[in-house]
Design an enzyme around this catalytic site. Structure first.
Site, PDB file in Angstrom:
ATOM      1  CD  GLN A 191      22.072  35.272-131.817  1.00  0.00           C
ATOM      2  OE1 GLN A 191      23.202  34.604-131.912  1.00  0.00           O
ATOM      3  NE2 GLN A 191      22.083  36.427-132.444  1.00  0.00           N
ATOM      4  CB  CYS A 249      19.047  45.324-131.731  1.00  0.00           C
ATOM      5  SG  CYS A 249      20.119  45.999-133.200  1.00  0.00           S
ATOM      6  CG  ASP A 295      14.241  36.367-133.218  1.00  0.00           C
ATOM      7  OD1 ASP A 295      14.925  35.726-134.129  1.00  0.00           O
ATOM      8  OD2 ASP A 295      14.381  37.447-132.822  1.00  0.00           O
ATOM      9  CE  LYS A 300      21.954  38.184-136.426  1.00  0.00           C
ATOM     10  NZ  LYS A 300      21.360  38.813-134.968  1.00  0.00           N
ATOM     11  CG  HIS A 324      17.000  41.628-132.328  1.00  0.00           C
ATOM     12  ND1 HIS A 324      16.631  42.566-133.194  1.00  0.00           N
ATOM     13  CD2 HIS A 324      18.467  41.818-132.428  1.00  0.00           C
ATOM     14  CE1 HIS A 324      17.840  42.847-133.984  1.00  0.00           C
ATOM     15  NE2 HIS A 324      18.529  42.350-133.415  1.00  0.00           N
TER      16      HIS A 324
HETATM   17  C1  PLP Z   1      20.205  39.527-135.263  1.00  0.00           C
HETATM   18  C2  PLP Z   1      18.974  39.116-134.463  1.00  0.00           C
HETATM   19  C3  PLP Z   1      17.696  39.430-135.258  1.00  0.00           C
HETATM   20  C4  PLP Z   1      17.724  40.353-136.570  1.00  0.00           C
HETATM   21  O1  PLP Z   1      18.351  39.582-137.418  1.00  0.00           O
HETATM   22  P1  PLP Z   1      18.728  40.285-138.773  1.00  0.00           P
HETATM   23  O2  PLP Z   1      19.628  39.242-139.364  1.00  0.00           O
HETATM   24  O3  PLP Z   1      19.443  41.844-138.584  1.00  0.00           O
HETATM   25  O4  PLP Z   1      17.393  40.417-139.518  1.00  0.00           O
HETATM   26  C5  PLP Z   1      16.541  39.156-134.750  1.00  0.00           C
HETATM   27  N1  PLP Z   1      16.569  38.518-133.592  1.00  0.00           N
HETATM   28  C6  PLP Z   1      17.746  37.963-132.707  1.00  0.00           C
HETATM   29  C7  PLP Z   1      17.667  37.135-131.629  1.00  0.00           C
HETATM   30  C8  PLP Z   1      18.947  38.356-133.245  1.00  0.00           C
HETATM   31  O5  PLP Z   1      20.148  38.062-132.881  1.00  0.00           O
END
Ligand code: PLP
Length: 422
Positions: free
Chosen positions: A219, A380, A216, A242, A139
């Protein structure tokens, strides 16, 4: 043209999974709406998931009965707000199985969490000629901060390539790791492809070289059972919105030894021990990284979302989502003219696809007319689009409150898209 009915047995119940999806749906007030005269089919969970009533109620309760600033006050309301806020931190600790709740830093979301590590760790420990490894499926939130750091320090970004299924090529990763590597930053689950990356293995290989790893988890936190001690990752960032909590909530976990060595992120109130004009000393963890008044209501809401996740059977929820993704993949991929982008063996929650000769934005618009919320765009993750040589994809992303009937509705709507453009 359409070959769905033959290949998918629709009546067959989801085997060995006890999941009363209709019961669960009642917990989420948003889901009972109609959109454009059709029942809402919400398949944009990878962008933001919906919020259950208990989380909404917890936020209201704070605003109605407890609203006050934390940590600073000796008065009754401030103590109640502090107790609730720190209680949420302890819930987060248990949720990801961190050793110590002080390792769980509250941030606005995954983006801010990654930026915190970039500023706190990267700017202190990365120098000229050093390298940071990311992957081709990141992302933008896990690309741009590292690029900014590399530009500032004269360091280099190294990228693990992916194969045609959207899986990391681990041999290439091994080849990239070397004594100049200062950090590996990798998605646990790709938001654009749905690939589940072998983070534990990635961490093990990095640690052999003494290199820390940031996962990260934006998800994975909502769609897997996460154990940061088992993964042994050094940092883990995720977003509340999320995972069924309000926007503005989120966490970056870091191992204590590292967090203690790092620079603070932002300067201000609450992150200090003493301030004089000559010198400031910083507070201990986690306050050192939480300057200013945080999103108190949102973080308390995140705690309530974790309570909610603990109240439903988490393993069954994950199994149900997995089965739903399998069903959707089979159903959607059997539509002629549809191509799935991201066919990794290990996937979760995300189904990215394109339809021959139709721009994904047109798919999104027609599906919206049918009450179906999907995302159309680059998610993104522009480098992923470049890797698969598509300008964008349409993405259906699932949560445990989605149903097979909704997948069927999606499939019918895609068939309609194809009709319109044929
Ligand atoms: C949505 C997402 C982000 C960013 O999250 P924010 O809530 O916009 O800060 C980073 N990495 C992944 C894999 C995402 O799906």
């Amino acid at each position: 043209m359409i070959a769905t009915e033959k290949t998918v047995e629709q009546e067959q119940p989801i085997s060995n999974i006890e999941w009363d999806v209709e019961r669960v749906r009642e917990d989420f007030p948003v889901l009972s709406q109609t959109v454009n005269g059709k029942p809402l089919v919400y398949l944009d969970n990878a962008a933001s998931s919906q919020v259950p009533q208990v989380v909404i109620d917890r936020g209201s309760k704070y605003l109605q009965e407890e609203h006050s600033n934390i940590h600073r006050g000796v008065h009754y309301l401030s103590q109640r707000a502090t107790t609730a806020y720190e209680g949420a931190r302890e819930k987060v600790r248990r949720f990801i199985n961190a050793r110590d709740s002080r390792e769980c830093i509250f941030v606005r979301g995954a983006t801010e969490g990654i930026n915190l590590v970039m500023h706190g760790y990267g700017r202190k420990f990365v120098g000229e000629g050093d390298e940071i490894i990311i992957s081709a499926m990141e992302h933008h939130a896990n690309i741009v901060p590292w690029q900014m750091l590399c530009e500032e320090k004269g360091a280099h970004l190294r990228v693990i390539p992916i194969n045609d299924a959207g899986e990391l090529i681990l041999d290439e990763y091994d080849a990239l790791l070397n004594e100049r590597t200062k950090l590996v930053a990798i998605a646990h689950i790709s938001n654009a492809l749905g690939t589940v990356n072998p983070v534990k293995e990635i961490v093990a290989r990095a640690h052999k070289m003494g290199v820390p790893v940031l996962a990260d988890g934006a998800q994975s936190a909502p769609h897997m059972v996460v154990d940061v001690q088992d993964l042994d990752c050094d940092f883990f960032a995720f977003s509340g919105h999320k995972m069924f909590a309000p926007t503005g909530s989120g966490v970056v976990y870091g191992k204590r030894e590292l967090l203690e060595k790092m620079n603070p992120f932002q300067g201000g109130g609450d992150m200090i021990r003493t301030v004089t004009f000559e010198k400031t000393t910083y507070a201990g963890l986690p306050n050192k990284f939480e300057a200013g008044t945080p999103a108190i209501a949102s973080q308390i809401g995140l705690g309530a979302a974790i309570d909610y996740l603990n109240s439903i059977n988490r393993e069954q929820a994950v199994a149900y989502e997995h089965e739903l993704l399998r069903y959707a993949t089979e159903k959607i991929s059997s539509i002629e003219g549809v191509r799935i982008i991201g066919t990794a063996r290990e996937k979760a929650s995300v189904l990215s696809f394109i339809v021959e000769d139709v721009h994904p934005h047109d798919i999104g618009t027609i599906l919206d007319q049918e009450g179906i919320a999907v995302r159309a765009g680059h998610h993104c993750a522009q480098p992923v689009m470049q890797r698969f040589q598509v300008p964008a994809t349409a993405r259906a992303s699932f949560a445990f409150y989605n149903t097979r009937e909704e997948v069927d509705t999606l499939a019918r709507a895609i068939e309609k898209v194809i009709e319109v453009f044929s």
